[in-house]
Design a protein around this motif. Sequence first.
Motif, PDB file in Angstrom:
ATOM      1  N   ALA A 156       0.833  -1.201   0.000  1.00 55.09           N
ATOM      2  CA  ALA A 156       0.000   0.000   0.000  1.00 55.09           C
ATOM      3  C   ALA A 156       0.871   1.255   0.000  1.00 55.09           C
ATOM      4  O   ALA A 156       0.575   2.239  -0.697  1.00 55.09           O
ATOM      5  CB  ALA A 156      -0.917  -0.004   1.219  1.00 55.09           C
ATOM      6  N   HIS A 171      -1.791   9.808   3.194  1.00 54.02           N
ATOM      7  CA  HIS A 171      -1.777   8.343   3.131  1.00 54.02           C
ATOM      8  C   HIS A 171      -0.346   7.811   3.065  1.00 54.02           C
ATOM      9  O   HIS A 171       0.017   6.880   3.789  1.00 54.02           O
ATOM     10  CB  HIS A 171      -2.538   7.856   1.892  1.00 54.02           C
ATOM     11  N   TYR A 205      -6.535  -2.171  -3.051  1.00 55.58           N
ATOM     12  CA  TYR A 205      -6.932  -2.300  -1.648  1.00 55.58           C
ATOM     13  C   TYR A 205      -7.955  -3.418  -1.485  1.00 55.58           C
ATOM     14  O   TYR A 205      -7.891  -4.208  -0.532  1.00 55.58           O
ATOM     15  CB  TYR A 205      -7.515  -0.985  -1.136  1.00 55.58           C
ATOM     16  N   GLY A 224      -7.155  -6.759   0.884  1.00 57.60           N
ATOM     17  CA  GLY A 224      -7.845  -6.818   2.167  1.00 57.60           C
ATOM     18  C   GLY A 224      -7.885  -8.210   2.770  1.00 57.60           C
ATOM     19  O   GLY A 224      -7.684  -8.393   3.981  1.00 57.60           O
ATOM     20  N   ALA A 273      -7.240   0.123   6.402  1.00 55.15           N
ATOM     21  CA  ALA A 273      -7.260  -0.045   4.945  1.00 55.15           C
ATOM     22  C   ALA A 273      -8.647   0.243   4.391  1.00 55.15           C
ATOM     23  O   ALA A 273      -8.792   0.856   3.325  1.00 55.15           O
ATOM     24  CB  ALA A 273      -6.822  -1.458   4.575  1.00 55.15           C
ATOM     25  N   VAL A 299      -9.394   3.021   1.538  1.00 55.15           N
ATOM     26  CA  VAL A 299      -9.949   2.669   0.226  1.00 55.15           C
ATOM     27  C   VAL A 299     -11.241   3.429  -0.049  1.00 55.15           C
ATOM     28  O   VAL A 299     -11.553   3.737  -1.206  1.00 55.15           O
ATOM     29  CB  VAL A 299     -10.173   1.150   0.105  1.00 55.15           C
TER      30      VAL A 299
END
Length: 238
Positions: free
Chosen positions: A72, A112, A158, A162, A174, A178
């Motif tokens: 990420a 982020h 994302y 997950g 997360a 997203v």
Amino acid sequence: MIKHTNTKHSSGNADSEITVVNRRLFLRSAGLATSLGTIIIAAGCSKDDHPMIPGGEEVNLGSGDIGVLNYAYALEQLEAAFYAKVVDSFYSGATDAEKAILTDIRDHEIVHRDFFKAALGSNAIKGLTPNFDGIDFGSRAAVLGAAKLFEDTGVAAYNGAGRLIKDPNYLLLAGKIVSVEARHAAVIRDLINPKSMDFAGDDIIDMNGMDKAVAPGDILAAVKGFVKDMINGANVGK
């Protein structure tokens, strides 16, 4: 493949940038201007499709939750660097509303990126080196087309990662990120093709009304042409 650009927005001055984000909790004007192609998820790309650019390094994302977080982090580095370059010199004819939206997105992506870097600490991968040579930053169509690709890819990434996250706290974070990326994707699509239903097109939404989820390996194949470093995500989530 991904990098910090050498602009005033991509490094340093983080406190002032976070302050700006805190003042703008939501994107403004979600009903403006323009469209381009579909997300280019390059599942099944061969190694030769985007060879490593000379001078790049192999970066190993790691395994388990650390690998997912670095995955990420790598994607957020790419997005933050892209929007920093866009905002540093807007394309010709950009309206005030477009500038405000793209600046907001830049600010979100910087937060982020910096969040993942701080969360990973000593486990964080290095700052990656983007390769945006193929993007004409003076062209509205080219910039918004690239933004659409990055945002749609980010949401799919994302969603696909997950299921690999083991720590529920990371999964919650997360999920929060997203949802912001999906807002970005929707507003970019609306800028490209205003007053249409393209903000939730069938190229990104499946028959069950769900956003598509794409595995890390396919996402990394899709974005590797935009990064000089070779990213090794073979153990992400394992």
